[in-house]
Write a protein that holds these residues in place. Sequence first.
Motif, PDB file in Angstrom:
ATOM      1  N   THR A  57       0.821  -1.209   0.000  1.00  0.00           N
ATOM      2  CA  THR A  57       0.000   0.000   0.000  1.00  0.00           C
ATOM      3  C   THR A  57       0.857   1.263   0.000  1.00  0.00           C
ATOM      4  OG1 THR A  57      -1.650  -1.229   1.269  1.00  0.00           O
ATOM      5  CG2 THR A  57      -1.876   1.167   1.202  1.00  0.00           C
ATOM      6  N   TYR A  58       1.979   1.228   0.691  1.00  0.00           N
ATOM      7  CA  TYR A  58       2.891   2.375   0.780  1.00  0.00           C
ATOM      8  C   TYR A  58       4.259   1.915   0.274  1.00  0.00           C
ATOM      9  CZ  TYR A  58      -0.870   3.960   3.800  1.00  0.00           C
ATOM     10  OH  TYR A  58      -2.103   4.306   4.295  1.00  0.00           O
ATOM     11  N   PRO A  59       4.473   1.883  -1.031  1.00  0.00           N
ATOM     12  CA  PRO A  59       5.673   1.248  -1.600  1.00  0.00           C
ATOM     13  C   PRO A  59       6.985   1.921  -1.216  1.00  0.00           C
ATOM     14  CG  PRO A  59       4.393   2.383  -3.304  1.00  0.00           C
ATOM     15  CD  PRO A  59       3.542   2.360  -2.079  1.00  0.00           C
ATOM     16  N   VAL A  60       7.003   3.241  -1.065  1.00  0.00           N
ATOM     17  CA  VAL A  60       8.260   3.902  -0.693  1.00  0.00           C
ATOM     18  C   VAL A  60       8.689   3.464   0.703  1.00  0.00           C
ATOM     19  CG1 VAL A  60       9.367   6.117  -0.238  1.00  0.00           C
ATOM     20  CG2 VAL A  60       7.828   5.869  -2.200  1.00  0.00           C
ATOM     21  N   VAL A  61       7.751   3.510   1.638  1.00  0.00           N
ATOM     22  CA  VAL A  61       8.051   3.046   2.994  1.00  0.00           C
ATOM     23  C   VAL A  61       8.369   1.559   2.966  1.00  0.00           C
ATOM     24  CG1 VAL A  61       7.172   2.830   5.343  1.00  0.00           C
ATOM     25  CG2 VAL A  61       6.577   4.821   3.970  1.00  0.00           C
ATOM     26  N   GLY A  62       7.632   0.811   2.152  1.00  0.00           N
ATOM     27  CA  GLY A  62       7.878  -0.623   2.051  1.00  0.00           C
ATOM     28  C   GLY A  62       9.263  -0.931   1.524  1.00  0.00           C
ATOM     29  N   ALA A  63       9.724  -0.185   0.533  1.00  0.00           N
ATOM     30  CA  ALA A  63      11.068  -0.412  -0.003  1.00  0.00           C
ATOM     31  C   ALA A  63      12.137  -0.090   1.036  1.00  0.00           C
ATOM     32  CB  ALA A  63      11.274   0.447  -1.250  1.00  0.00           C
ATOM     33  N   ALA A  64      11.952   1.029   1.759  1.00  0.00           N
ATOM     34  CA  ALA A  64      12.919   1.391   2.796  1.00  0.00           C
ATOM     35  C   ALA A  64      12.937   0.348   3.905  1.00  0.00           C
ATOM     36  CB  ALA A  64      12.576   2.765   3.370  1.00  0.00           C
ATOM     37  N   PHE A  65      11.751  -0.105   4.311  1.00  0.00           N
ATOM     38  CA  PHE A  65      11.681  -1.119   5.364  1.00  0.00           C
ATOM     39  C   PHE A  65      12.327  -2.421   4.894  1.00  0.00           C
ATOM     40  CE2 PHE A  65       9.711  -4.536   7.775  1.00  0.00           C
ATOM     41  CZ  PHE A  65       9.760  -4.049   9.077  1.00  0.00           C
ATOM     42  N   THR A  66      12.121  -2.782   3.658  1.00  0.00           N
ATOM     43  CA  THR A  66      12.688  -4.023   3.135  1.00  0.00           C
ATOM     44  C   THR A  66      14.207  -3.980   3.140  1.00  0.00           C
ATOM     45  OG1 THR A  66      10.745  -4.376   1.742  1.00  0.00           O
ATOM     46  CG2 THR A  66      12.761  -5.551   1.135  1.00  0.00           C
ATOM     47  N   ALA A  67      14.770  -2.870   2.687  1.00  0.00           N
ATOM     48  CA  ALA A  67      16.229  -2.746   2.689  1.00  0.00           C
ATOM     49  C   ALA A  67      16.779  -2.868   4.101  1.00  0.00           C
ATOM     50  CB  ALA A  67      16.637  -1.413   2.069  1.00  0.00           C
ATOM     51  N   GLY A  68      16.128  -2.197   5.062  1.00  0.00           N
ATOM     52  CA  GLY A  68      16.589  -2.280   6.447  1.00  0.00           C
ATOM     53  C   GLY A  68      16.430  -3.676   7.021  1.00  0.00           C
ATOM     54  N   ALA A  69      15.296  -4.330   6.740  1.00  0.00           N
ATOM     55  CA  ALA A  69      15.056  -5.660   7.302  1.00  0.00           C
ATOM     56  C   ALA A  69      16.018  -6.687   6.720  1.00  0.00           C
ATOM     57  CB  ALA A  69      13.611  -6.081   7.045  1.00  0.00           C
ATOM     58  N   LEU A  70      16.307  -6.608   5.432  1.00  0.00           N
ATOM     59  CA  LEU A  70      17.262  -7.540   4.830  1.00  0.00           C
ATOM     60  C   LEU A  70      18.670  -7.313   5.377  1.00  0.00           C
ATOM     61  CD1 LEU A  70      16.034  -7.569   1.111  1.00  0.00           C
ATOM     62  CD2 LEU A  70      15.655  -9.313   2.879  1.00  0.00           C
ATOM     63  N   ALA A  71      19.008  -6.043   5.623  1.00  0.00           N
ATOM     64  CA  ALA A  71      20.305  -5.771   6.251  1.00  0.00           C
ATOM     65  C   ALA A  71      20.340  -6.322   7.666  1.00  0.00           C
ATOM     66  CB  ALA A  71      20.576  -4.267   6.249  1.00  0.00           C
ATOM     67  N   LEU A  72      19.250  -6.114   8.406  1.00  0.00           N
ATOM     68  CA  LEU A  72      19.184  -6.626   9.777  1.00  0.00           C
ATOM     69  C   LEU A  72      19.264  -8.145   9.800  1.00  0.00           C
ATOM     70  CD1 LEU A  72      18.760  -5.689  12.744  1.00  0.00           C
ATOM     71  CD2 LEU A  72      16.311  -6.033  12.392  1.00  0.00           C
ATOM     72  N   ALA A  73      18.739  -8.790   8.780  1.00  0.00           N
ATOM     73  CA  ALA A  73      18.795 -10.253   8.700  1.00  0.00           C
ATOM     74  C   ALA A  73      20.210 -10.765   8.471  1.00  0.00           C
ATOM     75  CB  ALA A  73      17.873 -10.740   7.586  1.00  0.00           C
ATOM     76  N   GLY A  74      21.112  -9.887   8.096  1.00  0.00           N
ATOM     77  CA  GLY A  74      22.491 -10.314   7.835  1.00  0.00           C
ATOM     78  C   GLY A  74      22.666 -10.998   6.509  1.00  0.00           C
ATOM     79  N   LEU A  75      21.814 -10.661   5.540  1.00  0.00           N
ATOM     80  CA  LEU A  75      21.908 -11.289   4.220  1.00  0.00           C
ATOM     81  C   LEU A  75      22.973 -10.593   3.390  1.00  0.00           C
ATOM     82  CD1 LEU A  75      18.151 -11.854   3.341  1.00  0.00           C
ATOM     83  CD2 LEU A  75      19.756 -13.415   4.449  1.00  0.00           C
ATOM     84  N   PRO A  76      23.739 -11.346   2.620  1.00  0.00           N
ATOM     85  CA  PRO A  76      24.758 -10.717   1.761  1.00  0.00           C
ATOM     86  C   PRO A  76      24.108 -10.029   0.573  1.00  0.00           C
ATOM     87  CG  PRO A  76      24.654 -13.111   1.375  1.00  0.00           C
ATOM     88  CD  PRO A  76      23.731 -12.811   2.531  1.00  0.00           C
ATOM     89  N   PRO A  77      24.694  -8.953   0.084  1.00  0.00           N
ATOM     90  CA  PRO A  77      25.960  -8.334   0.505  1.00  0.00           C
ATOM     91  C   PRO A  77      25.726  -7.112   1.387  1.00  0.00           C
ATOM     92  CG  PRO A  77      25.356  -7.500  -1.642  1.00  0.00           C
ATOM     93  CD  PRO A  77      24.214  -8.379  -1.198  1.00  0.00           C
ATOM     94  N   LEU A  78      24.642  -7.073   2.130  1.00  0.00           N
ATOM     95  CA  LEU A  78      24.265  -5.875   2.875  1.00  0.00           C
ATOM     96  C   LEU A  78      25.155  -5.682   4.106  1.00  0.00           C
ATOM     97  CD1 LEU A  78      20.402  -6.258   2.527  1.00  0.00           C
ATOM     98  CD2 LEU A  78      21.989  -5.004   1.070  1.00  0.00           C
ATOM     99  N   SER A  79      25.005  -4.499   4.749  1.00  0.00           N
ATOM    100  CA  SER A  79      26.007  -4.019   5.706  1.00  0.00           C
ATOM    101  C   SER A  79      26.205  -4.937   6.909  1.00  0.00           C
ATOM    102  CB  SER A  79      25.623  -2.619   6.175  1.00  0.00           C
ATOM    103  OG  SER A  79      24.341  -2.633   6.787  1.00  0.00           O
ATOM    104  N   LEU A  80      25.122  -5.347   7.564  1.00  0.00           N
ATOM    105  CA  LEU A  80      25.288  -6.105   8.800  1.00  0.00           C
ATOM    106  C   LEU A  80      25.842  -7.502   8.561  1.00  0.00           C
ATOM    107  CD1 LEU A  80      22.144  -5.022  10.855  1.00  0.00           C
ATOM    108  CD2 LEU A  80      24.496  -4.288  11.111  1.00  0.00           C
ATOM    109  N   TRP A  81      25.704  -8.032   7.351  1.00  0.00           N
ATOM    110  CA  TRP A  81      26.368  -9.304   7.046  1.00  0.00           C
ATOM    111  C   TRP A  81      27.882  -9.132   7.145  1.00  0.00           C
ATOM    112  CZ3 TRP A  81      28.942 -10.262   2.065  1.00  0.00           C
ATOM    113  CH2 TRP A  81      29.490 -11.551   1.979  1.00  0.00           C
ATOM    114  N   VAL A  82      28.391  -8.021   6.604  1.00  0.00           N
ATOM    115  CA  VAL A  82      29.832  -7.768   6.625  1.00  0.00           C
ATOM    116  C   VAL A  82      30.306  -7.475   8.045  1.00  0.00           C
ATOM    117  CG1 VAL A  82      31.673  -6.306   5.723  1.00  0.00           C
ATOM    118  CG2 VAL A  82      29.739  -6.933   4.266  1.00  0.00           C
ATOM    119  N   THR A  83      29.627  -6.555   8.728  1.00  0.00           N
ATOM    120  CA  THR A  83      30.103  -6.141  10.055  1.00  0.00           C
ATOM    121  C   THR A  83      29.960  -7.261  11.086  1.00  0.00           C
ATOM    122  OG1 THR A  83      27.929  -5.201  10.590  1.00  0.00           O
ATOM    123  CG2 THR A  83      29.539  -3.744   9.562  1.00  0.00           C
TER     124      THR A  83
END
Length: 619
Positions: free
Chosen positions: A352-378
């Motif tokens: 319903t809110y794609p901009v917020v959804g895209a931002a949330f998705t990027a953050g959640a995938l990073a939080l999940a530690g999925l490669p190649p996002l930031s928290l996977w590396v750190t």
Amino acid sequence: MSALAWALIVTPLGAGALLGLTGHRFERRVPGLGVAAAVVTLGLAVVAAVMRPEASSPLFAGIRAGLEVDGLSAVLVVTVAAVTLAVLAFSAGELGRGGNGGRFFGLMLVFAGAMLVTVTATTLPLLLMGWEVMGAASWALIGFWWHEPARVRAADTAFLTTRTADLGLYLAAGAALAGGVGSLSLDALPGAASPWLHLVGAGVVLAALGKSAQLPFSFWLSRAMEGPSPVSALLHSATMVAAGAYLLLRLEPLLVATGWAGPFVAWAGAITALALGLVAVAQSDLKQLLAASTAAQIGFMVLAAGSGAVVGGALHLVAHAATKAGLFLAAGAWLTALGTKQLPALRGAARTYPVVGAAFTAGALALAGLPPLSLWVTKDEVLAAAIERGPGLYAIGLVAAAVSALYSVKALWYVWRALPANASDAYDREKQGTRRISPAMAPPLLVLSFAAATLGVFGLPGPSAWLRAAAGGADEPAPRLWEPALSAGVALAAAGLAWWRGDRAVPVPAGSRRWLGLEQAAYALVARPVTALARLLAVFDDRVVDGAVRQVARGGVAAARLARRADDGGIDAAVRAVAIAARRLGRRARRPQTGLLHQYYAQVAIGFAVLLLLVLVLR
């Protein structure tokens, strides 16, 4: 250079105080002024990170108030300032022209300014000042809607819990003075004489674990969710909760000097990362899920401090700050629009809110530690140091990383799940939503999501080596090739499991939904006994101490009455008798005073005869 250091902390603190005290007079301009102050602070932070200023001034006898931007604090000041700007820019779109913006923006700037004091302080007294102001500001912000008693009680719980742990810093300061560290310089604390060195270490560890919501203090973070979403975003990312992890990273030499503190901190962080990760998996409230995940991710930073990975812990702190700020702001945007933060009611929100959804998705995938996002590396930077300390620490950290993927993808499954047939009913469970999101909220969300996705580049071999050299951590272990591959495989497998399970609960220990019963345990083991003791002391005070005081008072009154009687019947009577006798003698003495000369001669003759008789008799 010293002026730059002072300006870095005075700007947000001064602007925050000014807006908080006078913002009600120009309410419509407050959001713009708050954002402008944050922009200036970020500019000063960037310049300070490059110029590395330091400043000092006398504070107490032999103790100075010192500020310095070095390798570690340079990273933190930019992070704090950048996240503060993003959160305030989002808040300007959310609050608009109202909602007591002067108090809100003022407190947020003071909150950020106190964190800047904390990360740049070089002496314990100045760090304590920033530490205390930050705690007080967090209490005011969590209970921002003070007219709602539940929110005020939540603020009280958070404040009292962290305040109890904060006493450790006072213990550390006293022990440092007793141990010969008269300057209270942070760099000199490892040189304290034994056994005071161990008390210094214990005090620092206690304060840091409490501030960073590590076990057993984690429950206060759940209560902090009663505050506005921008407060949660700032508190969970770059201030307050991160302060304890920063302190442990800063004082890593102290942990090493004690011998026991390093391993203790490492295990505390690893266990918290796993246990609070399971708590996050069990949550159905999005903000509670994110709160538990914060404690879990801070656990990795604490693990890094205990394992000697100062640069790895700092990298994880920075990446997590951007990730968690974006996630909380996205949750706040949905709460504003839909009036709910319950995951079942948020199904389809990302569509319903794609901009917020895209931002949330990027953050959640990073939080999940999925490669190649930031928290996977750190996260691998931290685990590389953990495996050097022992396979047990590494194993717990790896399992905690898998749990991170479980709770992150669980949240994603709900917000991206196709809209149910009765979508309107699902959204109407709480009717206070506005159904719209201000366009001004989008830029901060997108910037933070981009940072969450890309900050891991600093953990790659080239940038990582440069950063280690700049921060003085060149001897820290780097991940071997198999470690990132293993952690990526574990994270992907856990993410796949979470997506497959969907709304079917992943088995977690009983009590995880209630945060392991930590708050109830704190009430049972601390609050209730202390309250009962206070009541007993109150009874003792009323019946014994006050009774004794009353008896003393009654005795004093009785003695005063006796003294009054003695005074009235004895002393006053004697004085009156003397006065009467003197009066009578005076009357008799006046009788010879007739004025006749022959009577005076006769009196003289009689007196002479009496004297002569006395002389004859006495001889």
